[in-house]
Design a protein around this motif. Structure first.
Motif, PDB file in Angstrom:
ATOM      1  N   MET A   3       0.814  -1.213   0.000  1.00  0.00           N
ATOM      2  CA  MET A   3       0.000   0.000   0.000  1.00  0.00           C
ATOM      3  C   MET A   3       0.849   1.266   0.000  1.00  0.00           C
ATOM      4  N   LEU A   4       2.025   1.211   0.638  1.00  0.00           N
ATOM      5  CA  LEU A   4       2.848   2.410   0.835  1.00  0.00           C
ATOM      6  C   LEU A   4       3.234   3.108  -0.468  1.00  0.00           C
ATOM      7  N   PRO A   5       3.720   2.408  -1.513  1.00  0.00           N
ATOM      8  CA  PRO A   5       4.114   3.123  -2.735  1.00  0.00           C
ATOM      9  C   PRO A   5       2.963   3.853  -3.422  1.00  0.00           C
ATOM     10  N   GLY A   6       1.728   3.494  -3.112  1.00  0.00           N
ATOM     11  CA  GLY A   6       0.587   4.191  -3.692  1.00  0.00           C
ATOM     12  C   GLY A   6       0.215   5.459  -2.952  1.00  0.00           C
ATOM     13  N   LEU A   7       0.886   5.714  -1.815  1.00  0.00           N
ATOM     14  CA  LEU A   7       0.567   6.888  -1.006  1.00  0.00           C
ATOM     15  C   LEU A   7       1.573   8.010  -1.136  1.00  0.00           C
ATOM     16  N   ILE A   8       2.796   7.689  -1.553  1.00  0.00           N
ATOM     17  CA  ILE A   8       3.862   8.689  -1.584  1.00  0.00           C
ATOM     18  C   ILE A   8       4.595   8.629  -2.918  1.00  0.00           C
ATOM     19  N   PRO A   9       5.314   9.708  -3.275  1.00  0.00           N
ATOM     20  CA  PRO A   9       6.164   9.645  -4.467  1.00  0.00           C
ATOM     21  C   PRO A   9       7.242   8.577  -4.294  1.00  0.00           C
ATOM     22  N   LEU A  10       7.591   7.884  -5.358  1.00  0.00           N
ATOM     23  CA  LEU A  10       8.553   6.793  -5.254  1.00  0.00           C
ATOM     24  C   LEU A  10       9.927   7.263  -4.796  1.00  0.00           C
TER      25      LEU A  10
ATOM     26  N   SER B 162      13.718  -1.285   0.133  1.00  0.00           N
ATOM     27  CA  SER B 162      13.550  -0.270  -0.909  1.00  0.00           C
ATOM     28  C   SER B 162      13.688  -0.892  -2.290  1.00  0.00           C
ATOM     29  N   LEU B 163      14.698  -1.742  -2.477  1.00  0.00           N
ATOM     30  CA  LEU B 163      14.880  -2.393  -3.774  1.00  0.00           C
ATOM     31  C   LEU B 163      13.673  -3.248  -4.144  1.00  0.00           C
ATOM     32  N   VAL B 164      13.172  -3.990  -3.189  1.00  0.00           N
ATOM     33  CA  VAL B 164      12.022  -4.858  -3.464  1.00  0.00           C
ATOM     34  C   VAL B 164      10.819  -4.025  -3.891  1.00  0.00           C
ATOM     35  N   GLN B 165      10.559  -2.937  -3.179  1.00  0.00           N
ATOM     36  CA  GLN B 165       9.397  -2.113  -3.502  1.00  0.00           C
ATOM     37  C   GLN B 165       9.576  -1.371  -4.821  1.00  0.00           C
ATOM     38  N   LEU B 166      10.766  -0.797  -5.041  1.00  0.00           N
ATOM     39  CA  LEU B 166      10.989   0.035  -6.218  1.00  0.00           C
ATOM     40  C   LEU B 166      11.098  -0.766  -7.503  1.00  0.00           C
TER      41      LEU B 166
ATOM     42  N   GLY C 212      25.656  -7.571  -9.821  1.00  0.00           N
ATOM     43  CA  GLY C 212      24.738  -6.476 -10.111  1.00  0.00           C
ATOM     44  C   GLY C 212      24.244  -5.805  -8.844  1.00  0.00           C
ATOM     45  N   LEU C 213      23.992  -6.599  -7.799  1.00  0.00           N
ATOM     46  CA  LEU C 213      23.573  -6.040  -6.517  1.00  0.00           C
ATOM     47  C   LEU C 213      24.709  -5.257  -5.874  1.00  0.00           C
ATOM     48  N   TYR C 214      25.919  -5.789  -5.927  1.00  0.00           N
ATOM     49  CA  TYR C 214      27.062  -5.123  -5.310  1.00  0.00           C
ATOM     50  C   TYR C 214      27.317  -3.759  -5.957  1.00  0.00           C
ATOM     51  N   HIS C 215      27.144  -3.669  -7.267  1.00  0.00           N
ATOM     52  CA  HIS C 215      27.435  -2.427  -7.985  1.00  0.00           C
ATOM     53  C   HIS C 215      26.219  -1.513  -8.137  1.00  0.00           C
ATOM     54  N   TRP C 216      25.097  -1.889  -7.535  1.00  0.00           N
ATOM     55  CA  TRP C 216      23.906  -1.060  -7.652  1.00  0.00           C
ATOM     56  C   TRP C 216      24.168   0.298  -7.013  1.00  0.00           C
ATOM     57  N   ASP C 217      23.822   1.369  -7.711  1.00  0.00           N
ATOM     58  CA  ASP C 217      24.238   2.695  -7.264  1.00  0.00           C
ATOM     59  C   ASP C 217      23.173   3.422  -6.447  1.00  0.00           C
ATOM     60  N   ARG C 218      21.971   3.561  -6.981  1.00  0.00           N
ATOM     61  CA  ARG C 218      20.970   4.404  -6.331  1.00  0.00           C
ATOM     62  C   ARG C 218      19.663   3.643  -6.114  1.00  0.00           C
ATOM     63  N   LEU C 219      18.915   4.095  -5.094  1.00  0.00           N
ATOM     64  CA  LEU C 219      17.598   3.533  -4.832  1.00  0.00           C
ATOM     65  C   LEU C 219      16.582   4.308  -5.654  1.00  0.00           C
ATOM     66  N   THR C 220      16.382   3.848  -6.887  1.00  0.00           N
ATOM     67  CA  THR C 220      15.425   4.469  -7.786  1.00  0.00           C
ATOM     68  C   THR C 220      14.520   3.402  -8.368  1.00  0.00           C
ATOM     69  N   ALA C 221      13.448   3.866  -9.011  1.00  0.00           N
ATOM     70  CA  ALA C 221      12.506   2.935  -9.625  1.00  0.00           C
ATOM     71  C   ALA C 221      12.932   2.537 -11.026  1.00  0.00           C
ATOM     72  N   ASN C 222      14.047   3.097 -11.505  1.00  0.00           N
ATOM     73  CA  ASN C 222      14.501   2.771 -12.849  1.00  0.00           C
ATOM     74  C   ASN C 222      15.101   1.382 -12.884  1.00  0.00           C
ATOM     75  N   GLU C 223      14.691   0.591 -13.816  1.00  0.00           N
ATOM     76  CA  GLU C 223      15.180  -0.774 -13.958  1.00  0.00           C
ATOM     77  C   GLU C 223      16.346  -0.775 -14.936  1.00  0.00           C
ATOM     78  N   PRO C 224      17.488  -1.353 -14.573  1.00  0.00           N
ATOM     79  CA  PRO C 224      18.638  -1.327 -15.443  1.00  0.00           C
ATOM     80  C   PRO C 224      18.424  -2.147 -16.697  1.00  0.00           C
ATOM     81  N   PRO C 225      19.120  -1.808 -17.769  1.00  0.00           N
ATOM     82  CA  PRO C 225      18.973  -2.570 -18.997  1.00  0.00           C
ATOM     83  C   PRO C 225      19.322  -4.034 -18.779  1.00  0.00           C
ATOM     84  N   GLY C 226      18.492  -4.906 -19.364  1.00  0.00           N
ATOM     85  CA  GLY C 226      18.774  -6.336 -19.298  1.00  0.00           C
ATOM     86  C   GLY C 226      18.196  -7.033 -18.106  1.00  0.00           C
TER      87      GLY C 226
END
Length: 425
Positions: free
Chosen positions: A131-138, A331-335, A397-411
């Motif tokens: 429910m939380l992601p539907g209440l606030i900006p990502l 955060s990763l799971v939700q985003l 890929g997890l080790y090098h993940w940079d930011r907590l964003t909703a953008n999904e990396p290529p591939g």
């Protein structure tokens, strides 16, 4: 009051303060109820095994319902699900209050109530998280998750203390207070204006039921984050052995045991409040691995320490390090999960978390029984460090993940194995 806990930007979001308050009060009510279960059943049975049965009754329905509850959270209005579960929790606590008032003393009744609460929470958890992601900006989601974790840790510290004070009024008073807290949480949830995500309802079949498991397996970043937490806590957990340390190694008795149990929650609370104010901005994957490594190192030092204040300090640092993993993983799971999948993915994530805590206590107890308490804890810390090294190789890929964003990396969508590398640009 809210200004002490919630940053201004989250307070300005119309529904979030009500969501936070409802969640926090539910946490408090549950902690009071869990404390009451343990105290009440031990007063009746004088059996340590009975205390273990309570944990089993709470966890078993969540394991049995894992595939069902996620599907329900994705198919129906999540706010309605949360309000129904809060109502049922209030009814369970109220029933126990009535039983205590009429002096009905039965450990079977408490076990049944614990099973009911476990089943109710199995439905509530995924719906509340999704429910939380539907209440606030990502872009505010990591901050909100940290704040939710802070409130949970505060409830972990304050809830049992409140329950202990309430017990001066007797069992009826404690259960009544818990029921009133659940009712208060329901009232706050009722005031939320929540627009459910409209998705066409697909027919219920094995594919839709197992979709959460399949989704996680095909996304190495999510699988890596969840499994890292599972195995690090499963191997490194020392919580079950705290009574032995307090009694025989640190020689503090019951007061020391209370502080040892509070230590990780204190550290987690402090760091969660800090992250809520100053969110992680970059190199979050590497930061997560560092946090888990610190968890392993502090476990080793705690295992070897015979000085209470050093042990207590290590537990505070351990709790703070674990909170880094909690915030990044959640955060990763939700985003990285689409809205129509968040319930099913959240249900699987909840089972991973529950299994790591419950089975971690069991594992540490078995190892301590055969090899001794200190070797068991130290070996757990070393095992956690080995997991960190192995997971860096398995999930680059997890080790090098940079930011907590909703953008999904290529591939990422094409990743089909847990060892695939998908580096976030």
């Amino acid at each position: 009051m809210l200004s002490l806990f919630i940053p201004q930007d989250l307070r300005d979001i119309p529904n979030y303060p009500r969501y936070w308050f409802s969640q926090f009060v539910s946490f408090m009510a549950n902690q009071v109820l869990m404390m009451a279960f343990g105290w009440h059943v031990y007063a009746i049975t004088q059996s340590a095994l009975s205390l273990g049965y309570i944990g089993l009754m709470l966890f078993a329905p969540q394991m049995l319902l894992v595939l069902v509850v996620g599907h329900v959270a994705d198919r129906y209005d999540r706010r309605t699900i949360v309000m129904i579960t809060q109502t049922l929790e209030c009814m369970v606590a109220g029933s126990l209050a009535l039983a205590s008032f009429y002096d009905v003393q039965s450990e079977q009744l408490i076990f049944f109530a614990a099973f009911c609460i476990g089943a109710i929470r199995a439905f509530q958890g995924p719906a509340l998280q999704a429910m939380l992601p539907g209440l606030i900006p990502l872009n505010s989601l990591p901050k909100a998750i940290a704040l939710g974790s802070a409130s949970r840790q505060f409830a972990t510290i304050a809830g049992p203390a409140l329950g202990g004070l309430l017990f001066f009024g007797g069992n009826t008073f404690v259960y009544t207070a818990s029921a009133l807290l659940f009712a208060l949480a329901f009232g706050a949830m009722l005031r939320i204006r929540y627009q459910p995500h409209e998705e066409p309802r697909r027919p219920v079949n094995w594919e839709t039921i197992f979709a959460g498991v399949k989704f996680i397996w095909r996304r190495p970043v999510i699988l890596g984050a969840i499994s890292l937490d599972l195995f690090s806590v499963l191997i490194g957990s020392a919580t079950a052995l705290f009574p032995i340390y307090a009694e025989h190694i640190l020689n503090t008795g019951s007061w020391g045991l209370g502080l040892l149990r509070a230590g990780p929650a204190v550290g987690a609370l402090i760091l969660a409040i800090y992250i809520a104010r100053f969110p992680l901005k970059e190199k979050v994957g590497r930061t997560m691995f560092i946090g888990v490594a610190v968890f392993g190192v502090t476990t080793i030092i705690f295992g070897l320490s015979e000085w209470f204040w050093l042990s207590f300090t290590m537990l505070i640092v351990m709790g703070a390090a674990d909170m880094i993993s909690v915030v990044v993983r959640s955060s990763l799971v939700q985003l990285q999960t689409p809205d129509d999948m968040r319930g099913r993915v959240g249900a699987v994530n909840s089972i991973f978390i529950g299994a790591s805590n419950q089975l971690g206590d069991f594992e540490s107890g078995v190892v301590a029984e055969f090899f001794g308490t200190v070797p068991a804890v130290v070996a757990g810390g070393v095992g956690t460090l080995l997991v960190v090294g192995l997971w860096i190789k398995m999930f680059p890929g997890l080790y090098h993940w940079d930011r907590l964003t909703a953008n999904e990396p290529p591939g990422e969508n094409s990743a089909t194995s847990p060892t695939s590398s998908t580096k976030n640009p």
